[in-house]
Every structure is written in C-alpha cells, then in structure tokens.
Scaffold this motif. Sequence first.
Motif, PDB file in Angstrom:
ATOM      1  N   LYS A   1      69.244 -26.939 -20.814  1.00  0.00           N
ATOM      2  CA  LYS A   1      70.524 -27.613 -21.003  1.00  0.00           C
ATOM      3  C   LYS A   1      70.251 -29.049 -21.440  1.00  0.00           C
ATOM      4  N   ILE A   2      71.040 -29.549 -22.380  1.00  0.00           N
ATOM      5  CA  ILE A   2      70.894 -30.942 -22.771  1.00  0.00           C
ATOM      6  C   ILE A   2      71.506 -31.833 -21.692  1.00  0.00           C
ATOM      7  N   LEU A   3      70.814 -32.904 -21.366  1.00  0.00           N
ATOM      8  CA  LEU A   3      71.277 -33.816 -20.315  1.00  0.00           C
ATOM      9  C   LEU A   3      72.273 -34.820 -20.897  1.00  0.00           C
ATOM     10  N   ILE A   4      73.349 -35.009 -20.187  1.00  0.00           N
ATOM     11  CA  ILE A   4      74.381 -35.960 -20.616  1.00  0.00           C
ATOM     12  C   ILE A   4      74.460 -37.087 -19.586  1.00  0.00           C
ATOM     13  N   PRO A   5      73.986 -38.267 -19.941  1.00  0.00           N
ATOM     14  CA  PRO A   5      74.090 -39.392 -19.002  1.00  0.00           C
ATOM     15  C   PRO A   5      75.538 -39.889 -18.892  1.00  0.00           C
ATOM     16  N   GLN A   6      75.825 -40.677 -17.865  1.00  0.00           N
ATOM     17  CA  GLN A   6      77.185 -41.120 -17.591  1.00  0.00           C
ATOM     18  C   GLN A   6      77.792 -41.884 -18.770  1.00  0.00           C
ATOM     19  N   LYS A   7      77.039 -42.801 -19.379  1.00  0.00           N
ATOM     20  CA  LYS A   7      77.566 -43.600 -20.484  1.00  0.00           C
ATOM     21  C   LYS A   7      77.932 -42.717 -21.670  1.00  0.00           C
TER      22      LYS A   7
ATOM     23  N   ASN B   1      66.290 -25.434 -28.358  1.00  0.00           N
ATOM     24  CA  ASN B   1      67.303 -25.277 -29.406  1.00  0.00           C
ATOM     25  C   ASN B   1      68.551 -24.582 -28.863  1.00  0.00           C
ATOM     26  N   GLU B   2      68.339 -23.594 -28.025  1.00  0.00           N
ATOM     27  CA  GLU B   2      69.472 -22.865 -27.458  1.00  0.00           C
ATOM     28  C   GLU B   2      70.353 -23.782 -26.613  1.00  0.00           C
ATOM     29  N   ALA B   3      69.709 -24.687 -25.874  1.00  0.00           N
ATOM     30  CA  ALA B   3      70.464 -25.632 -25.043  1.00  0.00           C
ATOM     31  C   ALA B   3      71.306 -26.566 -25.902  1.00  0.00           C
ATOM     32  N   ILE B   4      70.760 -27.037 -27.012  1.00  0.00           N
ATOM     33  CA  ILE B   4      71.499 -27.957 -27.884  1.00  0.00           C
ATOM     34  C   ILE B   4      72.633 -27.234 -28.616  1.00  0.00           C
ATOM     35  N   GLU B   5      72.390 -26.006 -29.020  1.00  0.00           N
ATOM     36  CA  GLU B   5      73.462 -25.221 -29.655  1.00  0.00           C
ATOM     37  C   GLU B   5      74.635 -25.044 -28.700  1.00  0.00           C
ATOM     38  N   GLU B   6      74.326 -24.907 -27.419  1.00  0.00           N
ATOM     39  CA  GLU B   6      75.390 -24.788 -26.418  1.00  0.00           C
ATOM     40  C   GLU B   6      76.219 -26.074 -26.353  1.00  0.00           C
ATOM     41  N   LEU B   7      75.556 -27.222 -26.529  1.00  0.00           N
ATOM     42  CA  LEU B   7      76.278 -28.496 -26.554  1.00  0.00           C
ATOM     43  C   LEU B   7      77.256 -28.531 -27.735  1.00  0.00           C
ATOM     44  N   PHE B   8      76.802 -28.124 -28.915  1.00  0.00           N
ATOM     45  CA  PHE B   8      77.666 -28.126 -30.088  1.00  0.00           C
ATOM     46  C   PHE B   8      78.863 -27.191 -29.889  1.00  0.00           C
TER      47      PHE B   8
END
Length: 381
Positions: A369-375, A270-277
């Motif tokens: 950390k949430i992973l962000i793919p290239q697309k 959850n902490e990783a996703i909150e960082e994305l937001f």
Amino acid sequence: MKMMITIKFLKNIASLILVLAMAIGCSNDSDPIDDVDQEEVAQEQTEEEEEITEEETAEEEEETSEEESLLNAVEFIDSEESLSMSSDALNVIDNTLTDALSDENGTVTFFVPSNEAFADFLESLKEYAAVLDFDEELEKEILAQVLKYHAVIGGANFSTELSNGTILETLQSEEIKITVDGDVYIIDTTEIDAKIIEADIQVANGVIHIIDKVLIPEAVLADLFPESPSSLMELINRNEDLSMFAEAIEEADLESRFNDGDLTVFAPTNEAIEELFNTLGDDYNSFSDFSNILEQQALREIILGHAVAQVIPRSELKVGSLPTLIEDDAVDVVEGSGGLALQDASEFKANFVEFDIEASNGVIHTIDKILIPQKALLILN
C-alpha cells in the motif's frame, strides 16, 4: 745295376713328394707379418668398443643420477623462498592437489604464482589479508579451487609446446587459454592475463612455470570479488515491480535525495500504487497528472513519507514510531494480521511484501500500500 736304378728312382720319388708337401704346406699357412697386423687391428677395435660402452654407461649413469636428484613439484615449491606463499596455500587446502603434484608416477604442469603475485591477489580481496585467513571449510574449498585451476594433470607442457590459442583443461575442471605475444600469457576469467616470468623448470614429475598473477576460475569469481551493492535508486529502477514508484520519485525530482545518506525505504509495489489511482478517480492515471503546485507538493510529501533516515533491517524492525524525511512526520510500525505492518495517516495498514533488499546506502522493504502522510492527505482531500 738294376737294383741301383730302382733305389735311385725311389729317392727321386721321395724327394718329389717332399717338395709337393712343402708346397702344399706353404699355401695353407698365412704370412706371419699379416697375422700380426690382423691381431693389432682386432685389439684396437675391441678397445674402441670398450671405450664406447664405457662412455654410454657413464652417460646413462649420469642421466639416472640427474633424474634421481630432481625434486617433485611440491618439493620444489617448498624449497623455493620466492614461492613460500604458494607453499603455505598448498598446506591450507585438502590433499587432492598436493597428492597430484607429489605423484612421481604421473606427469603435471603447474603454473605457480610468485610471492608478489600472491600478495597482489590477497591485497585485492576484502576479507582475506593472508593465506591463513582461509580458515573456514568453505573458504578452504574456494582456495582449493583457485590452486587446482593452476594445475594440468597428464602432461608436461614446456613453453615450446605452448602456442597461441592452446587450451588446457585444469584439475579444477575449467579451461585456461594460452596466448603468445613475445612472452607467454595465461588467460583466466578476469580481465588481466598472467605472464610466465620463469619457464620450463623441470621437476621429477613434470614441469613448473612461475607466473606473475593468481589465476581465478569462474566458479569462485563471485565469492572472491562480490559486486558492490547498487544504490537505492539503482535497485528501485532495476526492480520491475517498483517501476511506478521509480516514476514517482523522478516526477517529484527526488532521485538525488534517495542517493544521499543512509536510508530505509518502504517501497510500494506497482499494484499498491495502481490502487491509489483507483481511489483518487479518473483524474489521476499517472504521476504526471499531479500537475498543479498543490498536487506536486502532495506528491513530494508522499514520496518522502516512504523513507527513514537510518538503516533498519528486518531483524531490527520493531513496533514503534519512525520519523520520515518529512519534517515533523512519522510512520508507525504496528502489529498486523500477518506480522508487522505500517500505519500511515489513513485508516488502512500497509503490509510488508519483501524484506531486506540491500543497497550500498541503505535497505528496501516493499509494501502492498502506498503511504499517505498527514500533510499529503489534507492536500488530496
């Protein structure tokens, strides 16, 4: 003349004394016929008493002989072919139970499973096909606890003494409960009761009842019948620290995909996703804010980029590239500052938080950390 009177007088006196003596003698002597009758009665009483004594002695000798011929509990089980599997099991474990069941100075009640009951028990287990498969020390201890759960020490509880609601403490230390509904049943920790199919077999040191099911104590229930692992989605939904990742999967309508096939999931906390937001700004506070078609496509790419179509436990995780569920996409396993890490299309690495959360269709490793793919990165930018 005077002398003649005196002599006659003396004769009369003597005759009188003689008559008195005879009279006294007759009064002191019993009738001869009465004497004979009394002797016969006394002889009959003596003979009757001797017969009673002989009968009592014979009964006592018969009871003593019967007691001496009874086998103790272990000897009886060993002698019965229909109980051979219980006999084998007693020989596998330590001597604590067999000593108690052999002690003829003590009193025991033993609920012994029939061969059919023991065969059903082994068939229900995944790892044990035979009694001799309990060969490791820990496995022998598990079997010992099972068998001790069938023994009640310190009393011979015949079926007439087993009433509805009777509770008995076993040698294993847990209790069993009796219920009576026409037949007599023993309630253990499982959902199936054991029925006494042959009751009140008297042995030299107590009583044996043959039952149609092996009794299972609470202490070894999980060891014998481990729960099947939950699916990946069940584990993700149940893990409070992955609740936001569960929401993302649901929003992207990918729940069925995570229950299909064998996968390795790198699940962001959850902490990783909150960082994305926080990175995306005020327009994104939850996954429901991914509302337009491009945003929904980006969310779908993000979620699929966290899964690999093979099961990779920590022991097999090595530096290299792993293809994700996105076509022509991969995530790299790299060396991080604290060990292995994951590198996505962004410049930041994802560190592992927890390894090897096992599921029925794969394994989960949590990351920070949430992973962000290239697309997805191109869409979000």
